[in-house]
Design a protein around this motif. Sequence first.
Motif: not given
Length: 366
Positions: A75-77, A83-85, A223-231
């Motif tokens: 559900f990221w984004g 609630p999961f996080l 995180a930098l390679a995917t340009w995402s905070w998720l990792p």
Amino acid sequence: MTAAPFPVGQRDYSLVGPDSRRAVEIGLASAEWYHSDVPRAVMKDLMKRTDGPAIRDTVLWFALLIGGAWGGIYFWGTWACVPFLLVYSVIYGSSCDSRWHECGHGTAFRTPWMNDVIYQIASFMVMRNPVTWRWSHARHHTDTYIVGRDAEIAWMRPPKTLTNFLALFDVIGATRSLFILARNATGRLTPDEKDFVPESEWGKLVLAARIHMAIYAATVAVALATWSWLPLMLVGLPRIYGSWHMVMCGHLQHAGLAENVLDHRLNTRTVYMNPISRYIYWNMNYHIEHHMFPMVPYHALPRLHEVIKADLPPPNLSILDGYREVFASLRRQKTDPEYFFRKTLPPSAKPYREEFHTLNIARSGT
């Protein structure tokens, strides 16, 4: 045994300073502590090791971690990931502390390798060098809240309001832990670390820090390679945004209580908690009991409490009740660093053991 105390209010919490030497000189270091009486047969039963309870709790622990991570990723984004996080973060950033702790004692599982595996995983989650903290915690139990000896004194006197406030969110703690790992990874140890970690373990300490830092570096790279905070939301950052329960429970253990005594009933607090908190905290709310008898597994601590509670000060009835006591004590310690909260023992209890309280002349209160 008597000795002239240091000037009132002055303390050196380092492990290589004058308070450390003084503690050794007057017999506070590695001393014999007060223990409540427990029949031999009862204690043997309480100390019995078994894998069952810890396997059950660990399967649930991993299930919650995997489920929380799955929901966070899927559900990221969207707001649905929150609630999961939140669940994931508490299981990662708070329950790791109790797993690190109990498996470090080697009491959670009967099977040694199971303790070792969970100890390593939990040490990474809580950002603690598994080598350093194994020895640090051994010292904490040997010299609990002895100034100059215990490396794990969280609430130093006089208390610092801003620092203590930030500690509730563990911003400072997580940052400091990461800095220590980074420093250890370069091969550097502080004089305090060299004091309680045997030299034969220094190489292992450095290797462990390098492994931890390599994992964090890889996470940042992803995180930098995917340009995402998720990792980072899954590895590393939960130590901050999910540590609130660990901090909330952990600060109740000793804050506002006595220093430089040899009776855990004076420097440690037992607090009744709800079942969810007890699962996350692995029954460490029975903290006097744990310090008196650290080889009793976490799942047997409620039974141990029932056996010795007539010899203990009344437990705090809730987390909120415990914090009322803590905050009242810290307010007093701002202007009177010698103050500590002293609970009244029940008539059935043996008197407090206080003959060694000579490093500081404490004025207790209720």
